[in-house]
Design a protein around this motif. Structure first.
Motif, mmCIF file in Angstrom:
data_model
loop_
_atom_site.group_PDB
_atom_site.id
_atom_site.type_symbol
_atom_site.label_atom_id
_atom_site.label_comp_id
_atom_site.label_asym_id
_atom_site.label_seq_id
_atom_site.Cartn_x
_atom_site.Cartn_y
_atom_site.Cartn_z
ATOM 1 N N PRO A 34 -8.482 4.331 -5.284
ATOM 2 C CA PRO A 34 -7.166 4.334 -4.623
ATOM 3 C C PRO A 34 -5.997 4.493 -5.602
ATOM 4 C CG PRO A 34 -8.544 2.696 -3.592
ATOM 5 C CD PRO A 34 -9.322 3.219 -4.777
ATOM 6 N N ASP A 35 -6.176 4.075 -6.852
ATOM 7 C CA ASP A 35 -5.072 4.180 -7.814
ATOM 8 C C ASP A 35 -4.850 5.603 -8.319
ATOM 9 O OD1 ASP A 35 -4.234 1.629 -7.617
ATOM 10 O OD2 ASP A 35 -5.226 0.900 -9.423
ATOM 11 N N ARG A 52 0.325 2.930 -4.129
ATOM 12 C CA ARG A 52 0.178 1.829 -3.165
ATOM 13 C C ARG A 52 0.610 2.198 -1.750
ATOM 14 N NH1 ARG A 52 0.453 -3.828 -5.268
ATOM 15 N NH2 ARG A 52 -0.616 -3.794 -7.254
ATOM 16 N N HIS A 75 -3.916 3.076 -0.192
ATOM 17 C CA HIS A 75 -4.067 1.617 -0.163
ATOM 18 C C HIS A 75 -3.932 1.082 1.257
ATOM 19 C CE1 HIS A 75 -3.537 2.255 -4.414
ATOM 20 N NE2 HIS A 75 -3.684 0.975 -4.682
ATOM 21 N N HIS A 98 -10.463 -2.840 -3.081
ATOM 22 C CA HIS A 98 -9.293 -2.484 -3.875
ATOM 23 C C HIS A 98 -8.012 -2.987 -3.198
ATOM 24 C CE1 HIS A 98 -7.200 0.190 -6.843
ATOM 25 N NE2 HIS A 98 -6.214 -0.059 -6.002
ATOM 26 N N LEU A 99 -7.955 -2.804 -1.896
ATOM 27 C CA LEU A 99 -6.785 -3.255 -1.133
ATOM 28 C C LEU A 99 -6.630 -4.766 -1.240
ATOM 29 C CD1 LEU A 99 -7.246 -0.376 -0.049
ATOM 30 C CD2 LEU A 99 -6.748 -1.227 2.222
ATOM 31 N N ASP A 119 -5.419 -5.753 -4.762
ATOM 32 C CA ASP A 119 -4.009 -5.402 -4.961
ATOM 33 C C ASP A 119 -3.098 -6.310 -4.130
ATOM 34 O OD1 ASP A 119 -4.559 -3.509 -6.773
ATOM 35 O OD2 ASP A 119 -3.830 -1.802 -5.618
ATOM 36 N N ILE A 164 1.298 -3.478 -0.748
ATOM 37 C CA ILE A 164 0.665 -2.214 -0.386
ATOM 38 C C ILE A 164 0.976 -1.867 1.067
ATOM 39 C CG2 ILE A 164 -1.240 -2.440 -2.036
ATOM 40 C CD1 ILE A 164 -3.001 -3.483 0.229
#
Ligand SMILES: [Zn+2]
Length: 200
Positions: A57-58, A67, A71, A108-109, A112, A124
């Motif tokens: 995702p980054d 983001r 995200h 990942h979400l 973050d 996000i």
């Protein structure tokens, strides 16, 4: 770094890996390289894929849309659907591969969301395409990543400390899941039908 670790952890939650069962009776298995066997034993392609998906995702940094869309729950759904199609095409268990890949992206979400953010809007765009709102956890477990490369003190040492902290938080989870996996695989191996010995 932390994201990739989380991806590995997600892939291990489902440890009934058909490939990883391994047949220890045949001579073919013995002839296989040790590295290859270890790779399969520790999840093989699915674990590597999950590590990559959890960090992917980054990549939105490259498009100056950090983001946002990648995200979000929308991205998780898209990744799950694509993973299902790929799994179907390659004859893999569709539901398991799709959900594992979706969860890896979703991890990942979560990380973050739990991380500090110094650049507004904070957090996000978690609910896109249903909402364009920004979400962040009230408690942050992870510090924000410094992208101020012109401040070497902060960029190098600050980020090194961050990586150390991420590993400290996530490594125990990965180790515990790894141990569970080893036990489950050992049980599967002992339950394997010993067809090679029946002829004797
Ligand atoms: Zn991110």
């Amino acid at each position: 770094m932390g994201h990739a670790l989380a991806g590995v952890a997600v892939s291990w939650v489902n440890h009934k890996d058909t490939k990883a069962r391994g047949n220890h009776n045949g001579t073919k298995a013995q002839r296989e390289g040790t590295v290859r066997r270890l790779y399969e034993r520790w999840g093989g392609g699915l674990t590597v894929t999950c590590a990559i998906l959890a960090a992917a995702p980054d990549l939105d940094l490259l498009f100056n849309a950090h983001r946002t869309y990648t995200h979000s729950i929308g991205a998780v759904i898209i990744v799950t659907v694509i993973a299902a199609l790929v799994a179907r095409w390659r004859g893999l268990p569709v539901a398991r591969v799709a959900l594992t890949c979706g969860a890896a992206w979703g991890s990942h979400l979560l990380l973050d969301w739990l991380g500090a953010d110094t650049n507004p809007p904070f957090g996000i765009m978690a609910l896109w395409p249903f909402s364009h709102g920004w979400y962040i956890s009230k408690v942050s477990i992870f510090d924000s990543v410094s992208r101020r490369y012109w401040l070497p003190q902060q960029f190098i040492w600050g980020n090194l400390l961050n990586v150390g902290w991420e590993v400290l938080v996530l490594a125990p989870i990965v180790i515990v899941l790894g141990l569970i996996r080893v036990k489950a695989l050992a049980r599967l191996a002992s339950e394997m039908p010993r067809d090679h010995h029946t002829a004797e």
